[in-house]
Design a protein around this motif. Structure first.
Motif, short mmCIF file in Angstrom:
data_model
loop_
_atom_site.label_atom_id
_atom_site.label_comp_id
_atom_site.label_asym_id
_atom_site.label_seq_id
_atom_site.Cartn_x
_atom_site.Cartn_y
_atom_site.Cartn_z
N THR A 23 0.86 -1.18 0.00
CA THR A 23 0.00 0.00 0.00
C THR A 23 0.90 1.23 0.00
O THR A 23 1.96 1.22 0.61
CB THR A 23 -0.88 0.02 1.27
N LYS A 24 0.47 2.30 -0.64
CA LYS A 24 1.24 3.54 -0.65
C LYS A 24 1.11 4.25 0.69
O LYS A 24 0.05 4.24 1.31
CB LYS A 24 0.71 4.48 -1.74
N MET A 25 2.21 4.86 1.12
CA MET A 25 2.18 5.63 2.37
C MET A 25 1.15 6.76 2.28
O MET A 25 0.53 7.11 3.28
CB MET A 25 3.55 6.23 2.67
N SER A 26 0.97 7.33 1.10
CA SER A 26 0.04 8.44 0.93
C SER A 26 -1.42 8.00 1.12
O SER A 26 -2.29 8.84 1.33
CB SER A 26 0.21 9.08 -0.44
N ASP A 27 -1.69 6.69 1.06
CA ASP A 27 -3.05 6.19 1.26
C ASP A 27 -3.40 6.04 2.74
O ASP A 27 -4.57 5.87 3.07
CB ASP A 27 -3.22 4.83 0.58
N LEU A 28 -2.40 6.10 3.62
CA LEU A 28 -2.65 5.92 5.05
C LEU A 28 -3.19 7.20 5.68
O LEU A 28 -2.91 8.30 5.23
CB LEU A 28 -1.35 5.52 5.77
N GLN A 29 -3.96 7.01 6.76
CA GLN A 29 -4.52 8.13 7.50
C GLN A 29 -4.34 7.89 8.99
O GLN A 29 -4.24 6.75 9.44
CB GLN A 29 -6.01 8.26 7.23
N GLY A 30 -4.30 8.97 9.74
CA GLY A 30 -4.32 8.90 11.20
C GLY A 30 -3.23 8.06 11.83
O GLY A 30 -2.05 8.16 11.50
N ALA A 31 -3.65 7.18 12.74
CA ALA A 31 -2.73 6.39 13.55
C ALA A 31 -1.86 5.45 12.72
O ALA A 31 -0.71 5.19 13.08
CB ALA A 31 -3.50 5.59 14.59
N SER A 32 -2.39 4.95 11.62
CA SER A 32 -1.62 4.00 10.82
C SER A 32 -0.35 4.64 10.26
O SER A 32 0.67 3.98 10.12
CB SER A 32 -2.46 3.38 9.71
N LYS A 33 -0.38 5.95 9.97
CA LYS A 33 0.82 6.64 9.47
C LYS A 33 1.92 6.64 10.51
O LYS A 33 3.07 6.36 10.20
CB LYS A 33 0.49 8.10 9.10
N SER A 34 1.59 6.94 11.75
CA SER A 34 2.61 6.98 12.79
C SER A 34 3.05 5.57 13.19
O SER A 34 4.20 5.37 13.59
CB SER A 34 2.11 7.74 14.02
N MET A 35 2.16 4.59 13.04
CA MET A 35 2.53 3.21 13.37
C MET A 35 3.62 2.70 12.43
O MET A 35 4.51 1.97 12.85
CB MET A 35 1.31 2.28 13.26
N VAL A 36 3.57 3.07 11.16
CA VAL A 36 4.57 2.62 10.19
C VAL A 36 5.95 3.07 10.63
O VAL A 36 6.91 2.31 10.57
CB VAL A 36 4.26 3.16 8.77
N LYS A 37 6.04 4.30 11.09
CA LYS A 37 7.33 4.88 11.46
C LYS A 37 7.84 4.38 12.81
O LYS A 37 9.03 4.22 12.99
CB LYS A 37 7.22 6.40 11.50
N SER A 38 6.94 4.11 13.73
CA SER A 38 7.37 3.82 15.10
C SER A 38 7.40 2.34 15.47
O SER A 38 7.93 2.00 16.53
CB SER A 38 6.46 4.55 16.09
N MET A 39 6.86 1.46 14.64
CA MET A 39 6.79 0.04 15.01
C MET A 39 7.49 -0.83 13.96
O MET A 39 7.52 -0.50 12.78
CB MET A 39 5.32 -0.39 15.13
N SER A 40 8.02 -1.95 14.43
CA SER A 40 8.66 -2.90 13.52
C SER A 40 7.59 -3.72 12.81
O SER A 40 6.43 -3.75 13.21
CB SER A 40 9.58 -3.84 14.29
N GLU A 41 8.01 -4.42 11.75
CA GLU A 41 7.07 -5.26 11.01
C GLU A 41 6.50 -6.37 11.90
O GLU A 41 5.33 -6.69 11.83
CB GLU A 41 7.75 -5.87 9.79
N LYS A 42 7.33 -6.93 12.79
CA LYS A 42 6.86 -7.98 13.69
C LYS A 42 5.82 -7.43 14.68
O LYS A 42 4.80 -8.07 14.93
CB LYS A 42 8.03 -8.60 14.46
N GLU A 43 6.06 -6.25 15.23
CA GLU A 43 5.10 -5.64 16.15
C GLU A 43 3.77 -5.38 15.45
O GLU A 43 2.70 -5.63 16.01
CB GLU A 43 5.65 -4.33 16.71
N LEU A 44 3.84 -4.87 14.22
CA LEU A 44 2.62 -4.61 13.46
C LEU A 44 1.88 -5.91 13.16
O LEU A 44 0.66 -5.97 13.26
CB LEU A 44 2.95 -3.87 12.17
N HIS A 45 2.62 -6.95 12.80
CA HIS A 45 2.01 -8.24 12.51
C HIS A 45 1.30 -8.79 13.75
O HIS A 45 0.17 -9.27 13.67
CB HIS A 45 3.05 -9.23 12.01
N ASP A 46 1.96 -8.71 14.89
CA ASP A 46 1.36 -9.21 16.13
C ASP A 46 0.08 -8.45 16.47
O ASP A 46 -0.90 -9.05 16.91
CB ASP A 46 2.35 -9.09 17.30
N MET A 47 0.08 -7.14 16.26
CA MET A 47 -1.10 -6.34 16.57
C MET A 47 -2.21 -6.60 15.54
O MET A 47 -3.38 -6.72 15.90
CB MET A 47 -0.75 -4.86 16.61
#
Length: 63
Positions: A23-47
């Motif tokens: 997905t393009k970063m420009s398609d993200l909104q709100g919390a998901s934008k900051s999650m990409v920058k602050s969390m690892s792929e494993k953390e995102l997968h677990d959540m």
């Protein structure tokens, strides 16, 4: 770290998709934008993999 609400789980899924380049970063909104920058792929997968059954649509402010 499991998601506390359905909305948090959905945002993590969107962020994970962007982190993987599906997905393009420009398609993200709100919390998901900051999650990409602050969390690892494993953390995102677990959540994102958290079961939705029994979760509220949105977490309460006190959590």
């Amino acid at each position: 770290m499991p998601a506390k609400s359905k909305a948090q789980q959905k945002a993590a899924g969107a962020a994970l998709s962007a982190k993987r380049g599906e997905t393009k970063m420009s398609d993200l909104q709100g919390a998901s934008k900051s999650m990409v920058k602050s969390m690892s792929e494993k953390e995102l997968h677990d959540m994102a993999a958290t079961r939705r059954k029994g979760k509220p649509e949105h977490a309460s402010k006190s959590d």
